[in-house]
Design a protein around this motif. Structure first.
Motif, PDB file in Angstrom:
ATOM      1  N   VAL A 188       0.817  -1.174  -0.045  1.00 39.04           N
ATOM      2  CA  VAL A 188       0.123  -0.156  -0.107  1.00 39.04           C
ATOM      3  C   VAL A 188       0.851   1.056   0.131  1.00 39.04           C
ATOM      4  O   VAL A 188       1.699   1.431   0.897  1.00 39.04           O
ATOM      5  CB  VAL A 188      -1.106   0.127   1.324  1.00 39.04           C
ATOM      6  N   LEU A 189       0.774   1.982  -0.985  1.00 40.87           N
ATOM      7  CA  LEU A 189       1.399   3.356  -1.136  1.00 40.87           C
ATOM      8  C   LEU A 189       0.744   4.678  -0.438  1.00 40.87           C
ATOM      9  O   LEU A 189      -0.386   4.887  -1.007  1.00 40.87           O
ATOM     10  CB  LEU A 189       1.844   3.422  -2.533  1.00 40.87           C
ATOM     11  N   GLU A 190       1.448   5.283   0.394  1.00 41.46           N
ATOM     12  CA  GLU A 190       0.983   6.562   0.678  1.00 41.46           C
ATOM     13  C   GLU A 190       1.706   7.687   0.016  1.00 41.46           C
ATOM     14  O   GLU A 190       3.058   7.893   0.187  1.00 41.46           O
ATOM     15  CB  GLU A 190       1.009   6.793   2.260  1.00 41.46           C
ATOM     16  N   VAL A 191       1.053   8.260  -1.179  1.00 46.22           N
ATOM     17  CA  VAL A 191       2.022   9.103  -2.087  1.00 46.22           C
ATOM     18  C   VAL A 191       1.662  10.715  -1.694  1.00 46.22           C
ATOM     19  O   VAL A 191       0.550  10.976  -1.366  1.00 46.22           O
ATOM     20  CB  VAL A 191       1.750   8.797  -3.347  1.00 46.22           C
ATOM     21  N   THR A 192       2.797  11.444  -1.510  1.00 50.01           N
ATOM     22  CA  THR A 192       2.643  12.715  -1.513  1.00 50.01           C
ATOM     23  C   THR A 192       3.687  13.413  -2.010  1.00 50.01           C
ATOM     24  O   THR A 192       4.580  12.785  -2.709  1.00 50.01           O
ATOM     25  CB  THR A 192       2.713  13.202  -0.020  1.00 50.01           C
ATOM     26  N   ALA A 193       4.026  14.710  -1.887  1.00 51.01           N
ATOM     27  CA  ALA A 193       5.272  15.404  -2.717  1.00 51.01           C
ATOM     28  C   ALA A 193       5.634  16.582  -1.513  1.00 51.01           C
ATOM     29  O   ALA A 193       4.893  16.947  -0.711  1.00 51.01           O
ATOM     30  CB  ALA A 193       4.713  16.028  -3.900  1.00 51.01           C
ATOM     31  N   SER A 194       6.837  17.096  -1.610  1.00 52.64           N
ATOM     32  CA  SER A 194       7.277  18.047  -0.830  1.00 52.64           C
ATOM     33  C   SER A 194       7.604  19.440  -1.560  1.00 52.64           C
ATOM     34  O   SER A 194       8.221  20.299  -1.180  1.00 52.64           O
ATOM     35  CB  SER A 194       8.686  17.640  -0.157  1.00 52.64           C
ATOM     36  N   ASP A 195       7.411  19.445  -2.866  1.00 52.71           N
ATOM     37  CA  ASP A 195       7.457  20.612  -3.369  1.00 52.71           C
ATOM     38  C   ASP A 195       6.344  20.983  -4.584  1.00 52.71           C
ATOM     39  O   ASP A 195       5.545  22.192  -4.316  1.00 52.71           O
ATOM     40  CB  ASP A 195       8.752  20.868  -4.336  1.00 52.71           C
ATOM     41  N   VAL A 196       6.344  20.511  -5.656  1.00 53.66           N
ATOM     42  CA  VAL A 196       5.144  20.528  -6.541  1.00 53.66           C
ATOM     43  C   VAL A 196       4.535  19.202  -6.863  1.00 53.66           C
ATOM     44  O   VAL A 196       4.973  18.384  -6.279  1.00 53.66           O
ATOM     45  CB  VAL A 196       6.021  21.182  -7.872  1.00 53.66           C
ATOM     46  N   ILE A 197       3.558  19.315  -7.626  1.00 52.08           N
ATOM     47  CA  ILE A 197       2.481  18.185  -7.974  1.00 52.08           C
ATOM     48  C   ILE A 197       3.372  17.098  -8.870  1.00 52.08           C
ATOM     49  O   ILE A 197       3.985  17.835 -10.067  1.00 52.08           O
ATOM     50  CB  ILE A 197       1.144  18.503  -8.578  1.00 52.08           C
ATOM     51  N   HIS A 198       3.638  15.965  -8.608  1.00 49.57           N
ATOM     52  CA  HIS A 198       4.192  14.836  -9.275  1.00 49.57           C
ATOM     53  C   HIS A 198       2.937  13.787  -9.351  1.00 49.57           C
ATOM     54  O   HIS A 198       1.914  13.956  -9.031  1.00 49.57           O
ATOM     55  CB  HIS A 198       5.411  14.133  -8.647  1.00 49.57           C
ATOM     56  N   SER A 199       3.204  12.861 -10.293  1.00 49.71           N
ATOM     57  CA  SER A 199       2.312  11.561 -10.516  1.00 49.71           C
ATOM     58  C   SER A 199       3.158  10.446 -10.593  1.00 49.71           C
ATOM     59  O   SER A 199       3.972  10.093 -11.475  1.00 49.71           O
ATOM     60  CB  SER A 199       1.456  11.883 -11.628  1.00 49.71           C
ATOM     61  N   TRP A 200       2.988   9.725  -9.533  1.00 48.20           N
ATOM     62  CA  TRP A 200       3.805   8.315  -9.598  1.00 48.20           C
ATOM     63  C   TRP A 200       3.086   7.217 -10.432  1.00 48.20           C
ATOM     64  O   TRP A 200       1.754   6.934 -10.292  1.00 48.20           O
ATOM     65  CB  TRP A 200       3.876   7.793  -8.201  1.00 48.20           C
ATOM     66  N   TRP A 201       3.737   6.725 -11.315  1.00 45.18           N
ATOM     67  CA  TRP A 201       2.951   5.743 -12.442  1.00 45.18           C
ATOM     68  C   TRP A 201       4.024   4.623 -12.826  1.00 45.18           C
ATOM     69  O   TRP A 201       4.954   5.035 -13.369  1.00 45.18           O
ATOM     70  CB  TRP A 201       2.697   6.448 -13.555  1.00 45.18           C
ATOM     71  N   ILE A 202       3.669   3.465 -12.529  1.00 42.48           N
ATOM     72  CA  ILE A 202       4.440   2.324 -13.118  1.00 42.48           C
ATOM     73  C   ILE A 202       3.237   1.774 -13.948  1.00 42.48           C
ATOM     74  O   ILE A 202       2.376   1.050 -13.342  1.00 42.48           O
ATOM     75  CB  ILE A 202       4.715   1.212 -11.906  1.00 42.48           C
ATOM     76  N   PRO A 203       3.319   1.753 -15.323  1.00 40.44           N
ATOM     77  CA  PRO A 203       2.037   1.262 -16.060  1.00 40.44           C
ATOM     78  C   PRO A 203       1.644  -0.248 -15.868  1.00 40.44           C
ATOM     79  O   PRO A 203       0.294  -0.558 -15.627  1.00 40.44           O
ATOM     80  CB  PRO A 203       2.684   1.489 -17.475  1.00 40.44           C
ATOM     81  N   LYS A 204       2.759  -1.181 -15.618  1.00 46.76           N
ATOM     82  CA  LYS A 204       2.158  -2.545 -15.225  1.00 46.76           C
ATOM     83  C   LYS A 204       1.724  -2.630 -13.931  1.00 46.76           C
ATOM     84  O   LYS A 204       1.097  -3.607 -13.709  1.00 46.76           O
ATOM     85  CB  LYS A 204       3.435  -3.393 -15.535  1.00 46.76           C
ATOM     86  N   LEU A 205       1.742  -1.778 -12.971  1.00 45.81           N
ATOM     87  CA  LEU A 205       1.078  -1.918 -11.598  1.00 45.81           C
ATOM     88  C   LEU A 205      -0.009  -1.214 -11.247  1.00 45.81           C
ATOM     89  O   LEU A 205      -0.555  -1.093 -10.101  1.00 45.81           O
ATOM     90  CB  LEU A 205       2.254  -1.668 -10.740  1.00 45.81           C
ATOM     91  N   GLY A 206      -0.753  -0.683 -12.498  1.00 41.73           N
ATOM     92  CA  GLY A 206      -1.890   0.110 -12.163  1.00 41.73           C
ATOM     93  C   GLY A 206      -2.090   1.422 -12.441  1.00 41.73           C
ATOM     94  O   GLY A 206      -0.951   1.962 -13.230  1.00 41.73           O
ATOM     95  N   GLY A 207      -3.040   2.175 -12.250  1.00 44.88           N
ATOM     96  CA  GLY A 207      -3.183   3.516 -12.553  1.00 44.88           C
ATOM     97  C   GLY A 207      -2.124   4.594 -11.840  1.00 44.88           C
ATOM     98  O   GLY A 207      -1.461   4.276 -11.136  1.00 44.88           O
ATOM     99  N   LYS A 208      -2.319   5.842 -12.444  1.00 45.12           N
ATOM    100  CA  LYS A 208      -1.451   6.666 -11.949  1.00 45.12           C
ATOM    101  C   LYS A 208      -2.214   7.284 -10.442  1.00 45.12           C
ATOM    102  O   LYS A 208      -3.235   7.110 -10.122  1.00 45.12           O
ATOM    103  CB  LYS A 208      -1.481   7.826 -13.023  1.00 45.12           C
ATOM    104  N   VAL A 209      -1.119   7.987  -9.760  1.00 41.15           N
ATOM    105  CA  VAL A 209      -1.560   8.423  -8.626  1.00 41.15           C
ATOM    106  C   VAL A 209      -0.874   9.787  -8.457  1.00 41.15           C
ATOM    107  O   VAL A 209       0.477   9.747  -8.489  1.00 41.15           O
ATOM    108  CB  VAL A 209      -1.332   7.580  -7.437  1.00 41.15           C
ATOM    109  N   ASP A 210      -1.513  10.810  -8.029  1.00 39.68           N
ATOM    110  CA  ASP A 210      -0.974  11.980  -8.135  1.00 39.68           C
ATOM    111  C   ASP A 210      -0.232  12.326  -6.845  1.00 39.68           C
ATOM    112  O   ASP A 210      -0.815  11.799  -5.779  1.00 39.68           O
ATOM    113  CB  ASP A 210      -1.880  13.238  -8.044  1.00 39.68           C
ATOM    114  N   ALA A 211       0.809  12.952  -6.784  1.00 38.69           N
ATOM    115  CA  ALA A 211       1.635  13.222  -5.416  1.00 38.69           C
ATOM    116  C   ALA A 211       1.504  14.567  -5.371  1.00 38.69           C
ATOM    117  O   ALA A 211       2.137  15.556  -5.837  1.00 38.69           O
ATOM    118  CB  ALA A 211       3.157  12.901  -5.540  1.00 38.69           C
ATOM    119  N   THR A 212       0.682  15.127  -4.287  1.00 38.37           N
ATOM    120  CA  THR A 212       0.365  16.458  -4.100  1.00 38.37           C
ATOM    121  C   THR A 212       0.892  16.809  -2.838  1.00 38.37           C
ATOM    122  O   THR A 212       0.518  16.313  -1.696  1.00 38.37           O
ATOM    123  CB  THR A 212      -1.208  16.639  -4.150  1.00 38.37           C
TER     124      THR A 212
END
Length: 288
Positions: A188-212
């Protein structure tokens, strides 16, 4: 005539260059028509949903476009021919396609919600998964609804790299760029960011998730066999956005535990070396 030929040649050359650029960047496709599958159950479900939608949509598209093209050709205005008939509405036909479209939407909605639960909620880890994993689920209190142990990982996007941390395992245990995970274990990934908006994406592992920044988004994956999965930040995050790659390396649970112990020792040794270096500089008066 020559100008017209030249324009056609320019258009043909431009289309050829565009096609060549697309073929030279296969990573941008992430699956030519449908999303990639084979890495995680949620990615497989997303792929299946796309295929179902395509199976329903393609015949409808071909039917509509076919009737449109046939009508344009069959009833086109001919030189010296009669004025085409002006048809203004057909109540049975309009009711039919309105009801038909509504039924298609209902079918797609039902199928989507059937798959949505499995895509959104992480299942239990498989037998033989990592035994040191703690209980956690997406937006669910402990113990989880899925009832199985999962491995929680904090993901932090920074220009232009990813930082990974295992908050439920003995630390220090963080890494950059490459995320190492055990197979047969729900992560289970808890995705965030420390500067600007990013998006973590590994195509074979599912959809994109925004890092805000200031907000935590969650997603999950479960890999059955050892392997290496690559991805890319999917949100334009700055001039070096193209260099913000992501890698997930799945290893057997025993190998993961060994990596975790070795990695922890490396971090501690690096911290001690840095502390000694600072003390030495302080003794020499190099610290300002």
């Amino acid at each position: 005539m020559q100008a017209k030929t030249r324009r056609r040649a320019i258009w043909a050359a431009a289309c050829s260059v565009l096609a060549g650029l697309l073929l030279a960047a296969p990573g941008a496709f992430a699956g030519v028509i449908t999303p990639e599958k084979g890495g995680s159950p949620n990615a497989d479900d997303i792929h299946t949903l796309y295929v179902i939608v395509l199976i329903i949509a393609i015949p409808i598209f071909l039917l509509v476009e076919g009737v449109l093209i046939w009508s344009l050709i069959r009833y086109r205005r001919r030189k010296g021919g009669p004025q085409p008939a002006q048809i203004r509405g057909n109540t049975p036909l309009e009711i039919s396609w309105t009801v038909g479209a509504a039924l298609i939407l209902v079918v797609l909605g039902v199928i989507t919600f059937v798959y949505l639960d499995d895509i959104g909620n992480p299942p239990a880890s498989l037998p033989g998964g990592f035994q040191g994993a703690q209980f956690a689920t997406i937006d669910q209190p402990s113990p989880p609804r899925s009832g199985g142990p999962t491995l929680r990982v904090r993901v932090n996007g920074q220009q232009y790299l990813w930082r990974y941390e295992y908050p439920d395992l003995p630390g220090p245990n963080y890494s950059y760029y490459e995320l190492v995970v055990p197979t047969k274990t729900t992560v289970v990934l808890e995705v965030t960011a420390s500067d600007v908006i990013h998006s973590w994406w590994i195509p074979k592992l599912g959809g994109k998730v925004d890092a805000t920044p200031g907000y935590v988004n969650k997603t999950w994956f479960r890999i059955s066999k050892p392997g290496r999965y690559v991805g890319q930040c999917a949100e334009l995050c700055g001039p070096n956005h193209a260099d913000m790659r992501a890698v997930v390396r799945a290893v057997e649970p025993a190998e993961f535990e060994a990596w975790l112990r070795r990695h922890r020792i490396d971090i501690l040794e690096a911290q001690q070396a840095l502390a000694q270096q600072r003390q030495e500089r302080a003794r020499r008066g190099d610290v300002q």
